[in-house]
Design a protein around this motif. Sequence first.
Motif, PDB file in Angstrom:
ATOM      1  N   UNK A 215       0.843  -1.189   0.000  1.00  0.00           N
ATOM      2  CA  UNK A 215       0.000   0.000   0.000  1.00  0.00           C
ATOM      3  C   UNK A 215       0.885   1.248   0.000  1.00  0.00           C
ATOM      4  N   UNK A 216       0.473   2.258  -0.756  1.00  0.00           N
ATOM      5  CA  UNK A 216       1.278   3.479  -0.864  1.00  0.00           C
ATOM      6  C   UNK A 216       1.517   4.128   0.489  1.00  0.00           C
ATOM      7  N   UNK A 229       4.337   3.470  -8.288  1.00  0.00           N
ATOM      8  CA  UNK A 229       4.366   4.689  -9.105  1.00  0.00           C
ATOM      9  C   UNK A 229       3.296   5.678  -8.679  1.00  0.00           C
ATOM     10  N   UNK A 230       3.431   6.922  -9.114  1.00  0.00           N
ATOM     11  CA  UNK A 230       2.430   7.940  -8.821  1.00  0.00           C
ATOM     12  C   UNK A 230       1.089   7.540  -9.425  1.00  0.00           C
ATOM     13  N   UNK A 231       0.019   7.864  -8.717  1.00  0.00           N
ATOM     14  CA  UNK A 231      -1.324   7.540  -9.192  1.00  0.00           C
ATOM     15  C   UNK A 231      -1.794   6.151  -8.829  1.00  0.00           C
ATOM     16  N   UNK A 232      -0.927   5.378  -8.170  1.00  0.00           N
ATOM     17  CA  UNK A 232      -1.281   4.015  -7.760  1.00  0.00           C
ATOM     18  C   UNK A 232      -1.308   3.954  -6.242  1.00  0.00           C
ATOM     19  N   UNK A 233      -2.412   3.461  -5.686  1.00  0.00           N
ATOM     20  CA  UNK A 233      -2.513   3.337  -4.244  1.00  0.00           C
ATOM     21  C   UNK A 233      -2.008   1.983  -3.751  1.00  0.00           C
ATOM     22  N   UNK A 234      -2.276   0.936  -4.557  1.00  0.00           N
ATOM     23  CA  UNK A 234      -1.892  -0.416  -4.149  1.00  0.00           C
ATOM     24  C   UNK A 234      -1.203  -1.126  -5.301  1.00  0.00           C
TER      25      UNK A 234
END
Length: 294
Positions: A215-216, A229-234
Amino acid sequence: MRRINLFKLRASRKIMPWTPANPDHAIDRALIKFEFESLPTKALQRVTDIVQAASAASGFADVVNIQTPNVQILAGPDGVPQVVQDLKPSTVKSFRNLAADGDPIYLATCANDNLAFDVRKYSSWNEIFPLIRSCFEEAIRHINDNVSSIASVRFEYWDRFVRAEVDGDQFVRRDTQLAPGIISQLAGSWHSHVGFFKFKDDKRILLNANVDLMEAADVKNSNQPHLIPDGVNSLCRIHTSCVISPEGTAAFKDVNDCIDSADLAHTELKAVLGNIINQQLADQIKLAAKGFEL
């Protein structure tokens, strides 16, 4: 003014929050190996020549030579292990099928203890399996008839899935046999590993599955580099492997039996993945896996 049904939007986001990391599938890489005892230099050269000719006919024209050191760990007089390196390194040759941008799609590699088919851009197993046969069939026959025998067939998959939303459906299917039930109650990052043997006909099959869900919120509070990466939470990475060998000390029946074991391994790994991921995600990547059996 057009009215938007917010309930439907929220429902749709909850139904399919996870997506494969690649446009059409989740596979980052696949690797298939035919493993055997280390070959003498002349035998390896003959096998390499056979693979080069066979793979060239299938478009594997680019050749890469890799020098690898031969290292042994020996017990010294006082019992302390010593690392001894052979002054003459081994040469591994890789024959590559390249995309228009110059990146490799497939690699057929000859080492002194294995023949490896490396898939860097996955298309479909229906395309890949015939290429494995065309590149390696004659070399495997030569090894079995003249030098040694194939001891095992190893198949590995690296899959990757992402989720942009913070909340959503569980990644793991509720009735999975390959992850502990407590995972469905966990919030945040987790890791799961399972490995076991099963027997089918005259084959011994070793299966392993490693699942890492990150998890981010657990990694982005640090200044250290991270994998999300950016824009991804999991982010979920799955590594599955299957090693097939003849039961007992027997060898594979023939070349077809050996190569067909790669197809069997592929089928087993699909069943493993299908028993881990939720059904909606399996449908999204058109997994079409058989039911998992222990």
